[in-house]
Write a protein that holds these residues in place. Structure first.
Motif, PDB file in Angstrom:
ATOM      1  N   UNK A 199       0.838  -1.215   0.000  1.00  0.00           N
ATOM      2  CA  UNK A 199       0.000   0.000   0.000  1.00  0.00           C
ATOM      3  C   UNK A 199       0.863   1.251   0.000  1.00  0.00           C
ATOM      4  N   UNK A 200       0.284   2.343  -0.545  1.00  0.00           N
ATOM      5  CA  UNK A 200       0.974   3.627  -0.516  1.00  0.00           C
ATOM      6  C   UNK A 200       0.997   4.149   0.918  1.00  0.00           C
ATOM      7  N   UNK A 201       1.854   5.122   1.168  1.00  0.00           N
ATOM      8  CA  UNK A 201       1.948   5.711   2.492  1.00  0.00           C
ATOM      9  C   UNK A 201       0.572   6.214   2.938  1.00  0.00           C
ATOM     10  N   UNK A 202       0.162   5.783   4.108  1.00  0.00           N
ATOM     11  CA  UNK A 202      -1.091   6.201   4.737  1.00  0.00           C
ATOM     12  C   UNK A 202      -2.353   5.820   3.953  1.00  0.00           C
ATOM     13  N   UNK A 203      -2.204   4.998   2.938  1.00  0.00           N
ATOM     14  CA  UNK A 203      -3.401   4.543   2.202  1.00  0.00           C
ATOM     15  C   UNK A 203      -4.193   3.598   3.085  1.00  0.00           C
ATOM     16  N   UNK A 204      -5.493   3.819   3.193  1.00  0.00           N
ATOM     17  CA  UNK A 204      -6.288   2.914   4.024  1.00  0.00           C
ATOM     18  C   UNK A 204      -6.643   1.663   3.220  1.00  0.00           C
ATOM     19  N   UNK A 205      -6.996   0.612   3.953  1.00  0.00           N
ATOM     20  CA  UNK A 205      -7.172  -0.702   3.322  1.00  0.00           C
ATOM     21  C   UNK A 205      -8.224  -0.669   2.216  1.00  0.00           C
ATOM     22  N   UNK A 206      -9.373  -0.044   2.490  1.00  0.00           N
ATOM     23  CA  UNK A 206     -10.448  -0.044   1.484  1.00  0.00           C
ATOM     24  C   UNK A 206      -9.971   0.618   0.196  1.00  0.00           C
ATOM     25  N   UNK A 207      -9.222   1.697   0.319  1.00  0.00           N
ATOM     26  CA  UNK A 207      -8.735   2.382  -0.884  1.00  0.00           C
ATOM     27  C   UNK A 207      -7.721   1.513  -1.630  1.00  0.00           C
ATOM     28  N   UNK A 208      -6.907   0.785  -0.864  1.00  0.00           N
ATOM     29  CA  UNK A 208      -5.952  -0.138  -1.489  1.00  0.00           C
ATOM     30  C   UNK A 208      -6.701  -1.226  -2.262  1.00  0.00           C
ATOM     31  N   UNK A 209      -7.753  -1.771  -1.650  1.00  0.00           N
ATOM     32  CA  UNK A 209      -8.536  -2.827  -2.309  1.00  0.00           C
ATOM     33  C   UNK A 209      -9.209  -2.279  -3.571  1.00  0.00           C
ATOM     34  N   UNK A 210      -9.802  -1.102  -3.468  1.00  0.00           N
ATOM     35  CA  UNK A 210     -10.497  -0.513  -4.626  1.00  0.00           C
ATOM     36  C   UNK A 210      -9.482  -0.240  -5.746  1.00  0.00           C
ATOM     37  N   UNK A 211      -8.314   0.256  -5.362  1.00  0.00           N
ATOM     38  CA  UNK A 211      -7.297   0.576  -6.381  1.00  0.00           C
ATOM     39  C   UNK A 211      -6.776  -0.693  -7.054  1.00  0.00           C
TER      40      UNK A 211
END
Ligand code: SF4
Ligand code: SF4
Ligand code: SF4
Length: 221
Positions: A199-211
């Protein structure tokens, strides 16, 4: 002179970063429960301890203020009523069943149709037919049948990934369904491992999954 009240601000080192919540099925002896939630919580906690997941999540926010949505939430519900709100957790695990009709015994009374909250049943040739795309997998129709002609499959688990509220809400998408808790936990471990490593710095899990999952997250509710 009046003493000033000190406001305590939690430091990242003190923060609990992995929160695993269950519905109240086991404390309230809920009659709807289809799968035991405590065993799932214990299994995830044991894996998290062994693999320093709390610490590794904390490292992602070191030296910054930890906000509510930075914490990783796993929510477990014992049935599709989903009282612990697994749809908006980073990871949700929900117990469900599949109803089946026996070929004999149905008197076409319609009790199962009337009790189904999702209108997932129709009667055809004096037998209930279940719409699998609509059925949420509770046990209401089985319990309502006066002739015991609806049976339930073994309890299964549905894994939801990437739920969140906030500025851009997203319901967790159904990533796996299985009777086997081991299969569900393997995928949970894999996606959390990927998140921690990629994951990117400070990226939250849901945003990582969506990305990383893209359209898949929106097509499989
Ligand atoms: S999610 Fe289902 S099993 Fe859990 S407390 Fe709610 S109704 Fe009961
Ligand atoms: S299991 Fe629940 S949702 Fe599915 S058909 Fe029966 S009552 Fe309806
Ligand atoms: S409740 Fe039972 S007997 Fe009545 S229609 Fe449904 S399956 Fe048939």
């Amino acid at each position: 002179m009046e003493q000033q009240q000190m406001i305590s601000v939690p430091k990242p080192a003190d923060e609990e970063m992995l929160i695993i919540e269950c519905c109240r099925s086991e404390v309230s002896h809920c009659p709807n429960v289809l799968t035991k939630t405590g065993r799932i919580k214990e299994a995830v906690e044991a894996w998290a301890r062994e693999n320093r997941i709390q610490e590794r999540l904390r490292e992602r926010f070191y030296e910054s203020r930890v906000l509510f949505h930075h914490k990783f939430r796993i929510s477990v519900s014992g049935c599709p009523n989903a009282c612990s709100r697994p749809q908006i957790a980073d990871v949700g695990i929900v117990g469900y069943v599949q109803p089946q009709s026996k070929p004999e015994g149905c008197i076409a009374c319609g009790a199962c149709l009337r009790v189904c909250p999702d209108e997932a049943i129709t009667l055809k040739d004096n037998l209930p037919v279940f719409d699998r795309a609509i059925c949420q997998g509770c046990n209401f129709c089985r319990d309502a049948c006066p002739n015991n002609c609806i049976t339930l499959s073994h309890p299964k688990l549905r894994l939801l990934l990437g739920g969140k509220l906030g500025r851009h809400p997203h319901l967790g998408y159904s990533a796996m369904e299985s009777e086997n808790l081991g299969d569900i936990l393997s995928l949970v471990k894999e996606v959390i491992g990927n998140y921690l490593n990629q994951a990117k710095t400070r990226e939250r899990f849901a945003d990582f999954i969506i990305r990383t999952k893209g359209k898949e997250c929106y097509e499989q509710h």
